[in-house]
Design an enzyme around this catalytic site. Structure first.
Site, mmCIF file in Angstrom:
data_model
loop_
_atom_site.group_PDB
_atom_site.id
_atom_site.type_symbol
_atom_site.label_atom_id
_atom_site.label_comp_id
_atom_site.label_asym_id
_atom_site.label_seq_id
_atom_site.Cartn_x
_atom_site.Cartn_y
_atom_site.Cartn_z
ATOM 1 N N LEU A 190 80.725 -22.668 72.887
ATOM 2 C CA LEU A 190 81.016 -21.191 73.059
ATOM 3 C C LEU A 190 82.317 -20.813 72.062
ATOM 4 C CD1 LEU A 190 80.792 -20.683 76.718
ATOM 5 C CD2 LEU A 190 79.024 -20.445 75.104
ATOM 6 N N SER B 289 91.418 -20.062 65.572
ATOM 7 C CA SER B 289 90.863 -20.477 66.527
ATOM 8 C C SER B 289 91.827 -21.530 67.484
ATOM 9 C CB SER B 289 89.707 -21.374 66.241
ATOM 10 O OG SER B 289 88.750 -20.244 65.564
ATOM 11 N N VAL C 1 85.098 -24.680 74.287
ATOM 12 C CA VAL C 1 85.209 -23.019 74.571
ATOM 13 C C VAL C 1 86.365 -22.661 73.200
ATOM 14 C CG1 VAL C 1 86.197 -21.489 75.661
ATOM 15 C CG2 VAL C 1 84.857 -23.038 76.971
ATOM 16 N N GLU C 2 85.765 -21.937 72.112
ATOM 17 C CA GLU C 2 86.648 -21.365 71.200
ATOM 18 C C GLU C 2 87.185 -20.246 71.455
ATOM 19 O OE1 GLU C 2 86.187 -21.144 66.240
ATOM 20 O OE2 GLU C 2 84.640 -21.957 67.356
ATOM 21 N N LEU C 3 88.263 -19.952 71.255
ATOM 22 C CA LEU C 3 89.012 -18.493 71.249
ATOM 23 C C LEU C 3 89.029 -18.225 69.679
ATOM 24 C CD1 LEU C 3 91.519 -18.980 74.284
ATOM 25 C CD2 LEU C 3 88.931 -18.198 74.288
#
Length: 126
Positions: A70, A108, A119-121
């Site tokens: 995600l 990221s 999980v990528e921000l």
């Protein structure tokens, strides 16, 4: 027909409490329960949480905990957020790296949720 946006996705978890701690507690998404069903909300998006594969039908052919990758578009300074996550002992996979998202170049940070999902921000513009 013209597709406009994602409405929701489904995340399968092996441990609801740890899942909610990660997404609501660490990342700040809003968690809600209604009639025994759990969901996470942020902006106009929703993530339904299933506690076992194919809990509600119809379902994906092979729903498994830990199989998602995600990316959340996030606000703020990527380096400051990374430092905050590190201070909270978040399960970081990377420090800040440059990636290309749907809207162009972004900074990221990668981490893993309790089920092993990546999980990528992603931070645009800073």
């Amino acid at each position: 027909m013209k597709i406009q946006a994602f409405d929701h996705i489904v995340l399968t978890t092996a441990n609801l409490e740890k899942c909610l701690d990660f997404y609501a507690g660490l990342l700040g998404l809003r968690a809600e329960e209604k009639d025994g069903r759990y969901a996470l909300y942020f902006g106009a998006q929703k993530i339904n949480i299933h506690r076992k594969p194919a809990e509600f039908l119809p379902a994906a052919a092979y729903p498994l905990a830990g199989s998602l990758d995600l990316c959340f578009a996030a606000e703020g300074d990527a380096e400051a957020v990374c430092a905050e996550l590190r201070a909270k002992n978040a399960p970081l996979v990377s420090e800040v790296v440059i990636r290309h998202g749907a809207r162009g170049t972004m900074k990221s940070i990668y981490l893993r949720d309790p089920d092993g999902n990546l999980v990528e921000l992603g931070f645009y513009g800073k």
